[in-house]
Scaffold this motif. Structure first.
Motif, PDB file in Angstrom:
ATOM      1  N   ARG A 154      11.911 -12.725  34.044  1.00 44.14           N
ATOM      2  CA  ARG A 154      12.575 -12.063  35.167  1.00 44.14           C
ATOM      3  C   ARG A 154      13.275 -10.786  34.720  1.00 44.14           C
ATOM      4  O   ARG A 154      13.033  -9.726  35.253  1.00 44.14           O
ATOM      5  CB  ARG A 154      13.576 -13.007  35.803  1.00 44.14           C
ATOM      6  CG  ARG A 154      14.295 -12.415  36.989  1.00 44.14           C
ATOM      7  CD  ARG A 154      15.256 -13.419  37.554  1.00 44.14           C
ATOM      8  NE  ARG A 154      15.853 -12.957  38.771  1.00 44.14           N
ATOM      9  CZ  ARG A 154      16.924 -13.488  39.282  1.00 44.14           C
ATOM     10  NH1 ARG A 154      17.499 -14.528  38.693  1.00 44.14           N
ATOM     11  NH2 ARG A 154      17.439 -13.027  40.384  1.00 44.14           N
ATOM     12  N   CYS A 155      14.175 -10.917  33.710  1.00 46.66           N
ATOM     13  CA  CYS A 155      14.942  -9.741  33.262  1.00 46.66           C
ATOM     14  C   CYS A 155      14.422  -9.171  31.945  1.00 46.66           C
ATOM     15  O   CYS A 155      14.943  -8.184  31.450  1.00 46.66           O
ATOM     16  CB  CYS A 155      16.422 -10.090  33.133  1.00 46.66           C
ATOM     17  SG  CYS A 155      16.823 -11.206  31.756  1.00 46.66           S
ATOM     18  N   TRP A 156      13.415  -9.796  31.341  1.00 40.58           N
ATOM     19  CA  TRP A 156      12.760  -9.382  30.096  1.00 40.58           C
ATOM     20  C   TRP A 156      13.691  -9.443  28.893  1.00 40.58           C
ATOM     21  O   TRP A 156      13.469  -8.784  27.892  1.00 40.58           O
ATOM     22  CB  TRP A 156      12.123  -7.990  30.231  1.00 40.58           C
ATOM     23  CG  TRP A 156      11.168  -7.933  31.360  1.00 40.58           C
ATOM     24  CD1 TRP A 156      11.332  -7.285  32.533  1.00 40.58           C
ATOM     25  CD2 TRP A 156       9.895  -8.580  31.458  1.00 40.58           C
ATOM     26  NE1 TRP A 156      10.257  -7.487  33.356  1.00 40.58           N
ATOM     27  CE2 TRP A 156       9.365  -8.286  32.722  1.00 40.58           C
ATOM     28  CE3 TRP A 156       9.168  -9.405  30.607  1.00 40.58           C
ATOM     29  CZ2 TRP A 156       8.133  -8.761  33.140  1.00 40.58           C
ATOM     30  CZ3 TRP A 156       7.943  -9.878  31.035  1.00 40.58           C
ATOM     31  CH2 TRP A 156       7.442  -9.541  32.299  1.00 40.58           C
ATOM     32  N   GLY A 216      20.673 -14.545  29.628  1.00 47.06           N
ATOM     33  CA  GLY A 216      21.099 -13.309  30.279  1.00 47.06           C
ATOM     34  C   GLY A 216      21.266 -13.445  31.785  1.00 47.06           C
ATOM     35  O   GLY A 216      22.310 -13.107  32.336  1.00 47.06           O
ATOM     36  N   CYS A 217      20.251 -14.006  32.456  1.00 53.82           N
ATOM     37  CA  CYS A 217      20.294 -14.082  33.919  1.00 53.82           C
ATOM     38  C   CYS A 217      20.239 -15.517  34.442  1.00 53.82           C
ATOM     39  O   CYS A 217      20.385 -15.749  35.633  1.00 53.82           O
ATOM     40  CB  CYS A 217      19.155 -13.261  34.532  1.00 53.82           C
ATOM     41  SG  CYS A 217      17.497 -13.934  34.263  1.00 53.82           S
ATOM     42  N   GLY A 218      19.986 -16.492  33.564  1.00 58.93           N
ATOM     43  CA  GLY A 218      19.958 -17.886  33.991  1.00 58.93           C
ATOM     44  C   GLY A 218      18.664 -18.331  34.631  1.00 58.93           C
ATOM     45  O   GLY A 218      18.544 -19.473  35.069  1.00 58.93           O
ATOM     46  N   HIS A 219      17.680 -17.453  34.678  1.00 55.11           N
ATOM     47  CA  HIS A 219      16.403 -17.790  35.313  1.00 55.11           C
ATOM     48  C   HIS A 219      15.630 -18.791  34.458  1.00 55.11           C
ATOM     49  O   HIS A 219      15.730 -18.777  33.237  1.00 55.11           O
ATOM     50  CB  HIS A 219      15.578 -16.515  35.519  1.00 55.11           C
ATOM     51  CG  HIS A 219      14.529 -16.654  36.560  1.00 55.11           C
ATOM     52  ND1 HIS A 219      13.239 -16.947  36.254  1.00 55.11           N
ATOM     53  CD2 HIS A 219      14.596 -16.548  37.911  1.00 55.11           C
ATOM     54  CE1 HIS A 219      12.529 -17.007  37.375  1.00 55.11           C
ATOM     55  NE2 HIS A 219      13.336 -16.773  38.385  1.00 55.11           N
ATOM     56  N   SER A 220      14.849 -19.648  35.096  1.00 61.35           N
ATOM     57  CA  SER A 220      14.143 -20.703  34.355  1.00 61.35           C
ATOM     58  C   SER A 220      12.716 -20.334  33.978  1.00 61.35           C
ATOM     59  O   SER A 220      12.047 -21.115  33.305  1.00 61.35           O
ATOM     60  CB  SER A 220      14.129 -21.991  35.176  1.00 61.35           C
ATOM     61  OG  SER A 220      13.454 -21.773  36.398  1.00 61.35           O
ATOM     62  N   ARG A 221      12.212 -19.185  34.396  1.00 59.81           N
ATOM     63  CA  ARG A 221      10.859 -18.770  33.982  1.00 59.81           C
ATOM     64  C   ARG A 221      10.971 -18.031  32.657  1.00 59.81           C
ATOM     65  O   ARG A 221      11.247 -16.842  32.615  1.00 59.81           O
ATOM     66  CB  ARG A 221      10.221 -17.877  35.044  1.00 59.81           C
ATOM     67  CG  ARG A 221       9.831 -18.662  36.264  1.00 59.81           C
ATOM     68  CD  ARG A 221       8.844 -17.953  37.142  1.00 59.81           C
ATOM     69  NE  ARG A 221       7.660 -17.568  36.392  1.00 59.81           N
ATOM     70  CZ  ARG A 221       6.893 -16.543  36.708  1.00 59.81           C
ATOM     71  NH1 ARG A 221       7.171 -15.813  37.756  1.00 59.81           N
ATOM     72  NH2 ARG A 221       5.837 -16.246  35.995  1.00 59.81           N
TER      73      ARG A 221
END
Length: 148
Positions: free
Chosen positions: A17-19, A60-65
């Motif tokens: 998501r945020c790389w 960093g962003c908490g995304h799971s992907r």
């Protein structure tokens, strides 16, 4: 359970998501249970955790992907896009209502593409509907004529 061996592995990770790119260190314990089955336990900081490819979230962003790369490999860092100066685009000139084609205005390339995209699915649906009606009609005629 009997412990066969333990390894220390460092897995590179990349958020999709945020790389954001980072590394996680794991201790991997390879065990054998009482029935002779191999068991692998992943530890991070002495606590059992999911393997790197499952259940990891981006710090960093908490995304799971998150993409996990095997030990010894590194994700290729994604270059940040260069800053581009934005300049206003001039408004397009209005198209003439009539031209030399006898009062009919020609469509532009973009308009043809849009109209083509609209027509093709409608044509495909119509053809599929006709095929469905023909097959259904033949089945109906076959049942009525043969069974009577």
């Amino acid at each position: 359970m009997t412990e066969e061996f333990s390894t220390s592995e460092t897995w590179p990770m990349e958020c999709l998501r945020c790389w954001h790119v980072w590394q996680e260190k794991y201790v991997v314990r390879h065990l054998t249970d009482a029935h002779g089955h191999d068991v692998v336990v992943w530890l991070r900081g002495g606590t059992p955790v999911q393997p790197p490819w499952s259940g990891t979230s981006c710090p960093g962003c908490g995304h799971s992907r998150v993409a996990a790369f095997p030990p010894g490999s590194r994700p290729i860092p994604v270059a940040e896009p260069a800053a581009v100066a934005v300049q206003p685009v001039p408004a397009p000139l209005p198209a003439p209502a009539h031209d030399r084609t006898g009062g009919r205005r020609r469509r532009g390339i973009g308009e043809r593409a849009v109209y083509g995209l609209i027509r093709q699915p409608a044509l495909l649906c119509a053809l599929l509907g006709i095929v469905f009606l023909l097959v259904t009609g033949f089945e109906l005629v076959e049942r009525v004529v043969i069974h009577h």
